[in-house]
Design a protein around this motif. Structure first.
Motif, PDB file in Angstrom:
ATOM      1  N   SER A 182       0.832  -1.210   0.000  1.00 14.41           N
ATOM      2  CA  SER A 182       0.000   0.000   0.000  1.00 14.41           C
ATOM      3  C   SER A 182       0.862   1.254   0.000  1.00 14.41           C
ATOM      4  O   SER A 182       0.484   2.279  -0.596  1.00 14.41           O
ATOM      5  N   THR A 183       2.039   1.157   0.675  1.00 16.60           N
ATOM      6  CA  THR A 183       2.942   2.307   0.669  1.00 16.60           C
ATOM      7  C   THR A 183       3.491   2.530  -0.735  1.00 16.60           C
ATOM      8  O   THR A 183       3.555   3.675  -1.212  1.00 16.60           O
ATOM      9  N   ARG A 184       3.900   1.434  -1.405  1.00 23.32           N
ATOM     10  CA  ARG A 184       4.387   1.547  -2.791  1.00 23.32           C
ATOM     11  C   ARG A 184       3.291   2.129  -3.690  1.00 23.32           C
ATOM     12  O   ARG A 184       3.560   2.930  -4.593  1.00 23.32           O
ATOM     13  N   MET A 185       2.063   1.687  -3.417  1.00 21.11           N
ATOM     14  CA  MET A 185       0.921   2.163  -4.219  1.00 21.11           C
ATOM     15  C   MET A 185       0.749   3.674  -4.053  1.00 21.11           C
ATOM     16  O   MET A 185       0.609   4.415  -5.041  1.00 21.11           O
ATOM     17  N   GLU A 186       0.755   4.159  -2.813  1.00 23.17           N
ATOM     18  CA  GLU A 186       0.560   5.584  -2.551  1.00 23.17           C
ATOM     19  C   GLU A 186       1.692   6.414  -3.132  1.00 23.17           C
ATOM     20  O   GLU A 186       1.471   7.475  -3.729  1.00 23.17           O
ATOM     21  N   ALA A 187       2.916   5.912  -2.947  1.00 26.53           N
ATOM     22  CA  ALA A 187       4.070   6.658  -3.453  1.00 26.53           C
ATOM     23  C   ALA A 187       4.027   6.761  -4.966  1.00 26.53           C
ATOM     24  O   ALA A 187       4.295   7.829  -5.546  1.00 26.53           O
ATOM     25  N   ALA A 188       3.691   5.666  -5.625  1.00 31.34           N
ATOM     26  CA  ALA A 188       3.607   5.692  -7.092  1.00 31.34           C
ATOM     27  C   ALA A 188       2.505   6.647  -7.546  1.00 31.34           C
ATOM     28  O   ALA A 188       2.650   7.358  -8.551  1.00 31.34           O
ATOM     29  N   TRP A 189       1.396   6.660  -6.830  1.00 40.01           N
ATOM     30  CA  TRP A 189       0.295   7.566  -7.196  1.00 40.01           C
ATOM     31  C   TRP A 189       0.713   9.024  -7.068  1.00 40.01           C
ATOM     32  O   TRP A 189       0.397   9.849  -7.923  1.00 40.01           O
ATOM     33  N   ARG A 190       1.462   9.321  -5.988  1.00 42.50           N
ATOM     34  CA  ARG A 190       1.903  10.697  -5.801  1.00 42.50           C
ATOM     35  C   ARG A 190       2.887  11.116  -6.891  1.00 42.50           C
ATOM     36  O   ARG A 190       2.947  12.291  -7.273  1.00 42.50           O
ATOM     37  N   GLU A 191       3.680  10.168  -7.359  1.00 48.07           N
ATOM     38  CA  GLU A 191       4.648  10.479  -8.414  1.00 48.07           C
ATOM     39  C   GLU A 191       3.992  10.551  -9.794  1.00 48.07           C
ATOM     40  O   GLU A 191       4.636  10.944 -10.769  1.00 48.07           O
ATOM     41  N   GLY A 192       2.676  10.196  -9.862  1.00 45.73           N
ATOM     42  CA  GLY A 192       1.973  10.200 -11.138  1.00 45.73           C
ATOM     43  C   GLY A 192       2.107   8.922 -11.914  1.00 45.73           C
ATOM     44  O   GLY A 192       1.695   8.847 -13.081  1.00 45.73           O
ATOM     45  N   ASN A 193       2.679   7.905 -11.297  1.00 52.45           N
ATOM     46  CA  ASN A 193       2.848   6.600 -11.948  1.00 52.45           C
ATOM     47  C   ASN A 193       1.596   5.757 -11.656  1.00 52.45           C
ATOM     48  O   ASN A 193       1.597   4.888 -10.791  1.00 52.45           O
ATOM     49  N   GLU A 194       0.517   6.045 -12.398  1.00 60.52           N
ATOM     50  CA  GLU A 194      -0.763   5.401 -12.130  1.00 60.52           C
ATOM     51  C   GLU A 194      -0.709   3.907 -12.420  1.00 60.52           C
ATOM     52  O   GLU A 194      -1.381   3.113 -11.757  1.00 60.52           O
ATOM     53  N   GLY A 195       0.075   3.544 -13.405  1.00 55.00           N
ATOM     54  CA  GLY A 195       0.183   2.124 -13.742  1.00 55.00           C
ATOM     55  C   GLY A 195       0.763   1.308 -12.603  1.00 55.00           C
ATOM     56  O   GLY A 195       0.242   0.231 -12.254  1.00 55.00           O
ATOM     57  N   LEU A 196       1.870   1.799 -12.013  1.00 51.69           N
ATOM     58  CA  LEU A 196       2.498   1.094 -10.905  1.00 51.69           C
ATOM     59  C   LEU A 196       1.566   1.078  -9.690  1.00 51.69           C
ATOM     60  O   LEU A 196       1.459   0.061  -8.989  1.00 51.69           O
ATOM     61  N   ALA A 197       0.872   2.216  -9.475  1.00 46.42           N
ATOM     62  CA  ALA A 197      -0.045   2.273  -8.341  1.00 46.42           C
ATOM     63  C   ALA A 197      -1.149   1.228  -8.499  1.00 46.42           C
ATOM     64  O   ALA A 197      -1.503   0.512  -7.550  1.00 46.42           O
ATOM     65  N   ALA A 198      -1.680   1.120  -9.715  1.00 43.29           N
ATOM     66  CA  ALA A 198      -2.731   0.128  -9.955  1.00 43.29           C
ATOM     67  C   ALA A 198      -2.196  -1.289  -9.811  1.00 43.29           C
ATOM     68  O   ALA A 198      -2.890  -2.177  -9.293  1.00 43.29           O
ATOM     69  N   PHE A 199      -0.968  -1.504 -10.240  1.00 49.62           N
ATOM     70  CA  PHE A 199      -0.360  -2.835 -10.125  1.00 49.62           C
ATOM     71  C   PHE A 199      -0.242  -3.245  -8.655  1.00 49.62           C
ATOM     72  O   PHE A 199      -0.574  -4.374  -8.269  1.00 49.62           O
ATOM     73  N   MET A 200       0.244  -2.305  -7.829  1.00 55.06           N
ATOM     74  CA  MET A 200       0.373  -2.592  -6.409  1.00 55.06           C
ATOM     75  C   MET A 200      -0.999  -2.839  -5.750  1.00 55.06           C
ATOM     76  O   MET A 200      -1.144  -3.714  -4.896  1.00 55.06           O
ATOM     77  N   ALA A 201      -1.991  -2.049  -6.185  1.00 58.45           N
ATOM     78  CA  ALA A 201      -3.339  -2.245  -5.631  1.00 58.45           C
ATOM     79  C   ALA A 201      -3.869  -3.631  -5.987  1.00 58.45           C
ATOM     80  O   ALA A 201      -4.500  -4.308  -5.156  1.00 58.45           O
ATOM     81  N   ASP A 202      -3.595  -4.064  -7.198  1.00 56.98           N
ATOM     82  CA  ASP A 202      -4.045  -5.399  -7.617  1.00 56.98           C
ATOM     83  C   ASP A 202      -3.372  -6.488  -6.802  1.00 56.98           C
ATOM     84  O   ASP A 202      -3.995  -7.490  -6.428  1.00 56.98           O
ATOM     85  N   LYS A 203      -2.065  -6.290  -6.540  1.00 58.36           N
ATOM     86  CA  LYS A 203      -1.338  -7.300  -5.766  1.00 58.36           C
ATOM     87  C   LYS A 203      -1.929  -7.441  -4.356  1.00 58.36           C
ATOM     88  O   LYS A 203      -1.929  -8.538  -3.793  1.00 58.36           O
ATOM     89  N   ILE A 204      -2.444  -6.317  -3.831  1.00 49.98           N
ATOM     90  CA  ILE A 204      -3.023  -6.386  -2.487  1.00 49.98           C
ATOM     91  C   ILE A 204      -4.387  -7.049  -2.517  1.00 49.98           C
ATOM     92  O   ILE A 204      -4.679  -7.979  -1.758  1.00 49.98           O
ATOM     93  N   THR A 205      -5.249  -6.532  -3.375  1.00 49.14           N
ATOM     94  CA  THR A 205      -6.658  -6.925  -3.316  1.00 49.14           C
ATOM     95  C   THR A 205      -6.937  -8.275  -3.951  1.00 49.14           C
ATOM     96  O   THR A 205      -7.965  -8.898  -3.649  1.00 49.14           O
ATOM     97  N   GLU A 206      -6.074  -8.713  -4.830  1.00 51.71           N
ATOM     98  CA  GLU A 206      -6.339  -9.980  -5.511  1.00 51.71           C
ATOM     99  C   GLU A 206      -5.830 -11.192  -4.736  1.00 51.71           C
ATOM    100  O   GLU A 206      -6.055 -12.334  -5.146  1.00 51.71           O
ATOM    101  N   ASN A 207      -5.120 -10.946  -3.671  1.00 49.25           N
ATOM    102  CA  ASN A 207      -4.617 -12.057  -2.842  1.00 49.25           C
ATOM    103  C   ASN A 207      -5.559 -12.215  -1.654  1.00 49.25           C
ATOM    104  O   ASN A 207      -5.382 -11.614  -0.597  1.00 49.25           O
TER     105      ASN A 207
END
Length: 840
Positions: A182-207
């Motif tokens: 979730s920290t990686r997700m937030e940091a990527a979102w703040r940097e504007g890296n929406e793809g990485l943020a979505a990837f991290m969110a998927d890794k959390i919620t899909e497990n």
């Protein structure tokens, strides 16, 4: 390389340790005194972090644990704990110090890590790295945060690959990993890296296996982060439509919020208030997202409604169900079902929910009324909603202003209904409800309502929709408008009656007008109209008579009635109207009234004579009316100060009366008294005409005067004789009246003849009239035993040579039959009787 071209020597772990230790010793006192006061603290902390990172890199080259690591680890823990103390101070510029403390603390603890850390050490260092990266990312140190989180990725991988045969650390691993991701997700979102943020969110919620192991608090934190990202995307739909289409951003926001919902949806929120509130927040945001994206996917409207219903279901029974926040949810639901074009029932339920949970205020009521105006195409829905709101206002004791506004709004809305009967029924239902609870409508709003009702009634009336107009006018008679008094209800009844009159529903019009006070002139006028159109002449005449003496009478009413009676050729009614119009004139006040009165009298007399000529004429009534108005004419002339202006009227009147009396002599039977009265009226008018004529009158006028006077007296005598023959005796007073009247006529004629007012050609005939009048006088005087007058009359007759023999014979016949006549009177006539015998 150094400036001299030689390679710089790498510092040993000991050198790094010494420098770190020196800086730590230097920094600690500053932390106690207040780190925000010394700008060098942050720089020193970053330098410590940099040195500790270099130390870790040196340590990694050796598989042995350095004896210096324990000190560094302990100092790292100290600095990390100090960040918590500084953070609690909440100083405005403390965030930079906190970030520096956490960075330095993490790097020192990392430097103190064993070459092959066990699972507990990995759990700890991964959690520290995630929190440090999160803090740096929040502060905007993205590069440093990326470096820290890069290290955290290695620890996460190591933790993932380490053996845990007993599974005792399984939950801890899941929690720490979720924090990292979730920290990686937030940091990527703040940097504007929406793809990485979505990837991290998927890794959390899909497990699912990992999610199950998370605590309620961790799940709440994770869902909050996912929701915040979704909300930020949703806000951008409103704020910035250039970077991406609105629907696309809304869809992206929905995906993030769906992830947030999937995290907390399986959890029991009944015992966790914060979690329940978070769930409602997620559902609210989802509903907004579905609504915004509905143009791209219409099915999202159903999803939005479902989400809102789920939220509303959780709050309808709570104590906060009337808060503005929850009221917005109901408004949102209404917007959703409006967009998906739901049926009237669904829309009404949504509106009722808003009304039920509305705290009354002018602005809130205005919002409801404005919303109802946008639903004008759903007419019956708006009617039901307005009625429901009115019911709620009465039930919850809202202010009287609210009830009045709603009633006016309902009247206005019902006027737009294309089904008239339904509109009136709806309006009556609401008025009845107000009346049933004894609601007292103040005068000002009641006047406003009545004004609207009249306005809509007049609109239908002028368009020829009589029944609709009558119904709108009748609404104004409801008891709720009693504050305006009986005058208002009477006016409404009259308007309704006129409308029914227009549609020729005379029975209905009559029943309505009878509910008005009959003391008002306007009511009598409407009654007159109804009677006229029904052909009820007697009732119309009664209404005219009552109208003249009623409150609020205006002569214009009579003038209109006169025109109507004339147009319908209702002569009897026209006569009554003209008579009423004459009664309204005070002809003693000014000249104009006198001329108008004479004109009316002429019209009335002309109409009476016309009516007298009809086969079934009511002679008694009409002759009495003729005589009455002839007397009024005489009174008007006698009271006129400038009679010259009405000479022509006088001339017309005496001629008309005289000529009609002449005609009646041949048409009438046994009406000598009435004929005498007409002749006498003609005689009085002739005398007035002679008196006020601007120039001398012709001798023929005096002849007419003699004729009228003679005819009047003759008629009286004829009537008297018939009465005597029928009764056998008449009281002496009647004889005296007859004697006086005949004698007056005689004296008038004598004066005219003595003054030479007639020509020699007419003189013989007029003298014959005098002789006849003398006979009448002898007859009357003998009945009165006035023998002196008898002798005087006989002597007077002897001085006239005209018809002397016939006159004496008449005298003799009269006195001979009278047993009470003195003998000397009879003896006086014996020579004439003997001469008559010899001739025989």
């Amino acid at each position: 390389m150094s400036p001299g071209g030689k390679k710089s020597r790498a510092r040993s772990p000991q050198e790094l340790y010494d420098e770190i230790k020196e800086l730590v010793i230097k920094t600690k006192p500053k932390l106690k005194d207040g780190p925000n006061k010394d700008e060098t603290v942050t720089k020193d902390l970053h330098k410590i972090a940099s040195l500790a990172q270099a130390f870790s890199e040196q340590r990694l080259k050796s598989s042995k644990k350095s004896q210096l690591s324990d000190f560094l680890d302990q100092e790292g823990v100290n600095l990390w704990n100090a960040s918590g103390v500084v953070r609690q101070g909440s100083a405005p510029d403390s965030r930079a110090v906190v970030a520096a403390l956490r960075l330095a603390g993490f790097r020192l603890m990392e430097a103190g890590l064993e070459p092959k850390p066990d699972i507990e050490a990995l759990l700890h260092i991964l959690q520290i790295a995630s929190k440090a990266g999160a803090t740096l990312s929040e502060f905007g140190h993205n590069d440093t945060a990326s470096s820290v989180l890069g290290c955290a990725a290695k620890y996460e991988e190591a933790l993932r690959n380490i053996d845990d045969p007993s599974g005792t650390n399984q939950q801890a691993k899941a929690c720490v990993t979720a924090v990292y991701l979730s920290t990686r997700m937030e940091a990527a979102w703040r940097e504007g890296n929406e793809g990485l943020a979505a990837f991290m969110a998927d890794k959390i919620t899909e497990n699912d296996g990992r999610l199950v192991l998370l605590s309620y608090h961790d799940r709440e934190t994770l869902a909050t982060k996912l929701l915040d990202i979704g909300k930020s995307l949703l806000r951008s739909c409103y704020q910035d439509s250039k970077s991406a289409p609105e629907e696309s951003k809304a869809q992206d926001a929905i995906r993030w919020m769906q992830k947030a919902f999937s995290v907390i949806e399986p959890m029991d929120c009944t015992t966790h208030t914060e979690l329940a509130e978070l769930k409602r927040s997620v559902l609210r945001s989802l509903a907004r997202g579905y609504f915004l994206s509905s143009s791209q996917d219409p099915e999202n409207l159903i999803r939005a409604e479902t989400a809102l219903e789920e939220v509303i279901a959780t709050i309808d029974t709570s104590v906060d169900n009337v808060s503005s926040e929850y009221q917005q949810l109901r408004w949102m639901k209404l917007a959703v079902i409006k967009r998906r074009k739901a049926g009237d029932t669904v829309l009404l339920q949504a509106l009722q929910a808003i009304i039920d949970n509305m705290t009354y205020s002018e602005s809130n009521l205005t919002d409801v009324l404005q919303e109802l105006r946008t639903l004008s195409q759903y007419h019956q829905l708006v009617t039901s909603a307005t009625q429901y709101c009115l019911h709620r206002a009465l039930q919850c004791s809202w202010s009287t202003d609210a009830v009045e506004r709603l009633l006016i709004a309902l009247i206005f809305h019902c006027s737009k209904d294309d089904k008239h009967d339904r509109a009136i029924e709806d309006l009556h239902a609401s008025l009845k409800e107000l009346s049933d609870v004894d609601f007292e409508l103040l005068k000002a709003p009641a006047t406003a309502c009545i004004t609207l009702l009249w306005q809509y009634g007049d609109r239908h009336y002028h368009a020829g929709r009589w029944k609709e107009a009558a119904d709108w006018f009748s609404c104004g008679t409801h008891a709720i408008f009693a504050r305006l008094g009986p005058v208002n209800s009477s006016k409404c009844f009259r308007k309704a009656a006129l409308a029914h009159l227009k549609r020729k529903d005379y029975a209905h019009a009559g029943s309505i007008i009878r509910r008005c006070s009959d003391t008002e002139a306007t009511t009598q006028y409407v009654t007159f109209l109804i009677a006229v159109h029904q052909g009820l002449e007697d009732e119309a005449i009664n209404s005219i008579r009552n109208m003249v003496h009623a409150v609020g009478f205006d002569r214009k009413m009579i003038l209109l009635a006169c025109r109507l009676a004339h147009d319908l050729d209702m002569k009897g009614l026209l006569l009554a109207v003209l008579r009423a119009l004459l009664e309204t004139l005070n002809f003693r006040e000014n000249v104009e009234n006198i001329t108008e009165a004479m004109a009316l009298i002429r019209c009335i007399i002309r109409l009476i004579i016309k009516l007298l000529g009809e086969p079934a004429a009511d002679l008694d009534r009409l002759v009495a009316a003729l005589l009455h108005h002839l007397k009024i004419a005489v009174t008007v002339v006698e009271s006129c100060e400038q009679p010259a202006i009405i000479v022509r009227d006088i001339s017309w009147l005496w001629r008309t009366a005289y000529n009609y009396a002449i005609q009646a002599c041949s048409d009438w039977e046994d009406r000598e008294d009435q004929l005498s009265d007409i002749f006498d009226a003609a005689r009085r008018l002739l005398e007035l005409y002679i008196r006020h004529a601007p120039v001398g009158v012709d001798q023929a006028i005096y002849v007419y005067l003699v004729n009228a006077s003679f005819a009047s007296a003759s008629g009286r005598v004829m009537s008297f004789r018939r009465l005597l023959s029928q009764t056998g005796s008449i009281e002496s007073e009647k004889h005296r009246e007859l004697f006086n009247e005949v004698n007056q006529s005689l004296q008038r004629i004598v004066k005219i003849l003595r003054d030479d007012k007639v020509s020699q050609e007419d003189l013989p005939r007029l003298e014959s009239s005098l002789q006849i009048l003398r006979i009448f006088i002898v007859e009357a005087a003998s009945h009165l035993s006035d023998w002196t007058t008898v002798l005087a009359t006989i002597e007077g007759s002897s001085r006239c040579d005209r018809d002397s023999l016939e006159t004496y014979e008449a005298f003799a016949d009269t006195l001979w039959e009278d047993k009470s006549c003195p003998m000397h009177s009879k003896y006086y006539f014996q020579p004439y009787d003997q001469a008559d015998t010899r001739r025989t």
